[in-house]
Design a protein around this motif. Structure first.
Motif, PDB file in Angstrom:
ATOM      1  N   SER A   1       0.840  -1.198   0.000  1.00  9.17           N
ATOM      2  CA  SER A   1       0.000   0.000   0.000  1.00  9.17           C
ATOM      3  C   SER A   1       0.873   1.245   0.000  1.00  9.17           C
ATOM      4  CB  SER A   1      -0.928  -0.012   1.216  1.00  9.17           C
ATOM      5  OG  SER A   1      -1.691  -1.203   1.254  1.00  9.17           O
ATOM      6  N   ALA A   2       1.918   1.231   0.834  1.00  2.01           N
ATOM      7  CA  ALA A   2       2.853   2.364   0.878  1.00  2.01           C
ATOM      8  C   ALA A   2       3.549   2.533  -0.470  1.00  2.01           C
ATOM      9  CB  ALA A   2       3.875   2.154   1.990  1.00  2.01           C
ATOM     10  N   THR A   3       3.869   1.425  -1.132  1.00  2.89           N
ATOM     11  CA  THR A   3       4.505   1.464  -2.452  1.00  2.89           C
ATOM     12  C   THR A   3       3.618   2.180  -3.460  1.00  2.89           C
ATOM     13  OG1 THR A   3       5.582  -0.657  -1.968  1.00  2.89           O
ATOM     14  CG2 THR A   3       5.519   0.050  -4.281  1.00  2.89           C
ATOM     15  N   MET A   4       2.344   1.845  -3.456  1.00  2.00           N
ATOM     16  CA  MET A   4       1.411   2.408  -4.430  1.00  2.00           C
ATOM     17  C   MET A   4       1.170   3.894  -4.188  1.00  2.00           C
ATOM     18  SD  MET A   4      -1.142  -0.865  -4.628  1.00  2.00           S
ATOM     19  CE  MET A   4      -0.427  -2.474  -5.011  1.00  2.00           C
ATOM     20  N   VAL A   5       1.151   4.288  -2.932  1.00  2.00           N
ATOM     21  CA  VAL A   5       1.017   5.715  -2.627  1.00  2.00           C
ATOM     22  C   VAL A   5       2.225   6.478  -3.160  1.00  2.00           C
ATOM     23  CG1 VAL A   5       0.949   7.416  -0.761  1.00  2.00           C
ATOM     24  CG2 VAL A   5      -0.501   5.382  -0.637  1.00  2.00           C
ATOM     25  N   GLU A   6       3.412   5.919  -2.969  1.00  2.00           N
ATOM     26  CA  GLU A   6       4.612   6.580  -3.480  1.00  2.00           C
ATOM     27  C   GLU A   6       4.587   6.668  -5.008  1.00  2.00           C
ATOM     28  OE1 GLU A   6       9.520   6.321  -3.401  1.00  2.00           O
ATOM     29  OE2 GLU A   6       8.340   4.737  -2.436  1.00  2.00           O
ATOM     30  N   LEU A   7       4.175   5.590  -5.661  1.00  2.00           N
ATOM     31  CA  LEU A   7       4.119   5.590  -7.122  1.00  2.00           C
ATOM     32  C   LEU A   7       3.147   6.630  -7.658  1.00  2.00           C
ATOM     33  CD1 LEU A   7       4.200   1.798  -8.009  1.00  2.00           C
ATOM     34  CD2 LEU A   7       5.867   3.521  -8.680  1.00  2.00           C
ATOM     35  N   ALA A   8       2.100   6.897  -6.894  1.00  2.00           N
ATOM     36  CA  ALA A   8       1.094   7.871  -7.326  1.00  2.00           C
ATOM     37  C   ALA A   8       1.530   9.303  -7.073  1.00  2.00           C
ATOM     38  CB  ALA A   8      -0.229   7.601  -6.612  1.00  2.00           C
ATOM     39  N   GLY A   9       2.688   9.470  -6.456  1.00  2.00           N
ATOM     40  CA  GLY A   9       3.156  10.816  -6.132  1.00  2.00           C
ATOM     41  C   GLY A   9       2.440  11.413  -4.942  1.00  2.00           C
ATOM     42  N   ALA A  10       1.793  10.559  -4.144  1.00  2.00           N
ATOM     43  CA  ALA A  10       1.084  11.014  -2.948  1.00  2.00           C
ATOM     44  C   ALA A  10       1.947  10.729  -1.728  1.00  2.00           C
ATOM     45  CB  ALA A  10      -0.266  10.320  -2.837  1.00  2.00           C
ATOM     46  N   GLN A  11       1.426  11.051  -0.552  1.00  2.00           N
ATOM     47  CA  GLN A  11       2.145  10.764   0.682  1.00  2.00           C
ATOM     48  C   GLN A  11       1.161  10.553   1.822  1.00  2.00           C
ATOM     49  OE1 GLN A  11       4.686  14.132   1.288  1.00  2.00           O
ATOM     50  NE2 GLN A  11       3.020  15.575   1.590  1.00  2.00           N
ATOM     51  N   ALA A  12       1.669   9.970   2.895  1.00  2.00           N
ATOM     52  CA  ALA A  12       0.829   9.684   4.052  1.00  2.00           C
ATOM     53  C   ALA A  12       0.323  10.966   4.684  1.00  2.00           C
ATOM     54  CB  ALA A  12       1.610   8.867   5.075  1.00  2.00           C
ATOM     55  N   ASP A  13      -0.873  10.878   5.242  1.00  2.72           N
ATOM     56  CA  ASP A  13      -1.406  11.977   6.041  1.00  2.72           C
ATOM     57  C   ASP A  13      -0.547  12.133   7.291  1.00  2.72           C
ATOM     58  OD1 ASP A  13      -3.900  13.769   6.732  1.00  2.72           O
ATOM     59  OD2 ASP A  13      -3.517  12.549   8.518  1.00  2.72           O
ATOM     60  N   ALA A  14      -0.236  13.373   7.652  1.00  2.94           N
ATOM     61  CA  ALA A  14       0.676  13.632   8.775  1.00  2.94           C
ATOM     62  C   ALA A  14       0.173  13.036  10.085  1.00  2.94           C
ATOM     63  CB  ALA A  14       0.887  15.138   8.929  1.00  2.94           C
ATOM     64  N   GLU A  15      -1.140  12.977  10.263  1.00  2.00           N
ATOM     65  CA  GLU A  15      -1.697  12.440  11.504  1.00  2.00           C
ATOM     66  C   GLU A  15      -1.875  10.926  11.469  1.00  2.00           C
ATOM     67  OE1 GLU A  15      -5.240  14.486  12.577  1.00  2.00           O
ATOM     68  OE2 GLU A  15      -4.268  16.458  12.617  1.00  2.00           O
ATOM     69  N   HIS A  16      -1.613  10.322  10.326  1.00  2.00           N
ATOM     70  CA  HIS A  16      -1.743   8.869  10.177  1.00  2.00           C
ATOM     71  C   HIS A  16      -0.521   8.325   9.440  1.00  2.00           C
ATOM     72  CE1 HIS A  16      -5.883  10.440  10.564  1.00  2.00           C
ATOM     73  NE2 HIS A  16      -6.105   9.330  11.245  1.00  2.00           N
ATOM     74  N   PRO A  17       0.661   8.432  10.033  1.00  2.00           N
ATOM     75  CA  PRO A  17       1.886   7.972   9.354  1.00  2.00           C
ATOM     76  C   PRO A  17       1.838   6.475   9.063  1.00  2.00           C
ATOM     77  CG  PRO A  17       2.301   8.392  11.684  1.00  2.00           C
ATOM     78  CD  PRO A  17       0.926   8.916  11.396  1.00  2.00           C
ATOM     79  N   PHE A  18       2.450   6.103   7.947  1.00  2.00           N
ATOM     80  CA  PHE A  18       2.434   4.711   7.517  1.00  2.00           C
ATOM     81  C   PHE A  18       3.330   3.849   8.404  1.00  2.00           C
ATOM     82  CE2 PHE A  18       1.538   5.805   2.777  1.00  2.00           C
ATOM     83  CZ  PHE A  18       0.227   6.119   3.102  1.00  2.00           C
ATOM     84  N   ASP A  19       2.884   2.631   8.651  1.00  2.00           N
ATOM     85  CA  ASP A  19       3.766   1.580   9.158  1.00  2.00           C
ATOM     86  C   ASP A  19       4.383   0.819   7.992  1.00  2.00           C
ATOM     87  OD1 ASP A  19       3.189   1.954  11.991  1.00  2.00           O
ATOM     88  OD2 ASP A  19       1.210   1.123  11.567  1.00  2.00           O
ATOM     89  N   GLY A  20       3.719   0.859   6.850  1.00  2.00           N
ATOM     90  CA  GLY A  20       4.231   0.185   5.665  1.00  2.00           C
ATOM     91  C   GLY A  20       5.455   0.870   5.102  1.00  2.00           C
TER      92      GLY A  20
END
Length: 444
Positions: free
Chosen positions: A323-342
């Motif tokens: 899931s973290a990989t796909m967010v990075e590929l999309a040019g997006a990033q985690a919400d600051a209040e919900h940081p990824f564990d992935g």
């Protein structure tokens, strides 16, 4: 190799598929021939992971992690193993609409989003795919449904288009596959102006009940016992996998015909280890277990524009990492209040030889299980007993090294306990629901 323009992303999740059920993972051929020729070809033309895991050995907790790129234990609904039909109407047991998700982050980044297949993260009106970032949804809301009547285990109809009940004749695996083909065709560059898409393709196959495309007559038989405890066999199970594989082939063909295959990342996995008819060899255990057979699952990545063919990786990973990989590929990033564990797997997609240390943690209400995979070693607790295994040397987890390497055991146990202190405690009212009694099942 450089990353091209943002890719289309298709995340395929099978349901209760065993580690070795596919041909490319050593699965045995059924009498009718190859079980998974399409997935085998995708693996041969892409990258296969041999040490990849699911976030949980049971379905809905893994799906919480998939949607949030975080440990499922951070959300109340992720503590139930799994969410069942008794939670219908609950305002608590589901994926909170306000929580950032993989589809909502990709949607905000300009992706078209759809879920075709199983949701299993809470029921309307409080929860639904459309409330968590998907623009389109077709499939069941619950965990398991009859493949023909589309009834859930409480006997109610469970097939939806968006948030409306949908009555549509057909074998569910094929309906899901045809909807995926339709979505791919509608997302073709000429129709969608080149907007990238994210498709979650979540099959119910090869989850019970044990019905193939030809088994219409069984629908009445399993109506009052969806778990089909008296039915099924290895041949039926193989056919169910093969039907899913065929449908994936239809979708791949649609990608080819519309010129979208080269820059589409296809990822395939299972939500947890296999159940009664699955092949997990050489692993032991299965669904509901934190032994390897319950959590080690296939991971196949295919992306012709980036991934070199024929690769194999021993990189440790779990569902939320993708899931973290796909967010990075999309040019997006985690919400600051919900940081990824992935942790993103993108470096491995570029170079299959790239590896990094990735500790993986689990816990289960069922039998008080806990586990940590760190490097070659695995710490496991079941029924109050602690175990230490060297996984590369002992994939069947038979040689307990706890008494021979007490310092290593203590180190890993301390690491697990330190991690456990960072996530919410298991709620007292969290439930465990196999859908049937363990005593009804043959012992492994």
């Amino acid at each position: 190799m450089t990353t091209p323009q943002r890719p289309n992303i298709i995340f395929i999740v099978a349901d209760d598929l065993g580690f070795a059920d596919l041909g490319c993972y050593g699965g045995r051929d059924a009498k009718f021939g190859k079980v998974s020729p399409v997935l085998d070809r995708l693996a041969a033309a892409g990258l296969k992971f041999t040490q990849g895991y699911s976030n949980s050995p049971v379905c809905s907790p893994t799906r919480f992690a998939l949607m949030t790129a975080r440990y499922q234990y951070r959300l109340r609904g992720g503590a139930d193993e799994p969410i069942n039909s008794k939670s219908k109407g609950s305002k608590v047991l589901g994926l909170p609409p306000e929580h950032p998700t993989l589809p909502s982050l990709l949607k905000a980044s300009g992706y078209r989003t759809a879920l075709i297949g199983k949701w299993h993260l809470g029921y309307p009106p409080h929860f639904s795919p459309l409330k968590s970032g998907y623009e389109e949804f077709f499939g069941p809301m619950s965990g398991g449904v009859d493949y023909f009547t589309h009834a859930s285990n409480n006997g109610t109809h469970d097939l939806y288009t968006n948030e409306e009940e949908k009555h549509e004749d057909g074998y569910l695996t094929d309906l899901i596959s045809h909807k995926a083909v339709d979505f791919v065709n509608r997302m073709a560059p000429g129709a969608a102006q080149g907007t990238p898409f994210f498709l979650s393709l979540h099959y119910t196959a090869p989850h019970w009940p044990w019905e193939t495309r030809e088994d219409h007559a069984l629908a009445q038989e399993v109506k009052d016992n969806l778990f089909h405890l008296h039915g099924g066999n290895i041949h039926t199970y193989h056919r169910m996998i093969h039907h899913m594989d065929e449908g994936i082939g239809w979708m791949v063909d649609a990608l080819k015909k519309t010129g979208q295959l080269d820059n589409t990342l296809i990822v395939f996995t299972s939500d947890n280890g296999g159940e009664r008819f699955s092949d997990n060899w050489p692993l032991v255990g299965g669904k509901m277990d934190l032994t390897e057979g319950g959590i080690r699952v296939p991971w196949i990545a295919h992306w012709p524009a980036v991934i070199a063919p024929g690769g194999t990786s021993a990189q440790h990973c779990m569902t939320m990492d993708w899931s973290a990989t796909m967010v990075e590929l999309a040019g997006a990033q985690a919400d600051a209040e919900h940081p990824f564990d992935g942790v993103s797997m993108l470096p491995v997609l570029h170079d299959a030889k790239h590896q990094f240390e990735r500790p993986l943690y689990w816990r289960m209400n069922h039998r008080g299980q806990r586990a940590l995979r760190m490097g070659d070693y695995k710490y496991l607790r079941v029924d109050g007993n602690d175990y230490l295994f060297n996984i590369p040397a002992d994939e069947r987890e038979r040689a307990n090294l706890a008494k021979h390497q007490p310092e290593k055991l203590q180190s890993l146990r301390a690491a697990w306990e330190a991690w456990d202190s960072t996530v919410p405690a298991i709620p007292e009212d969290a439930t465990i629901s196999l859908g049937y009694s363990v005593k009804d099942m043959p012992q492994r």
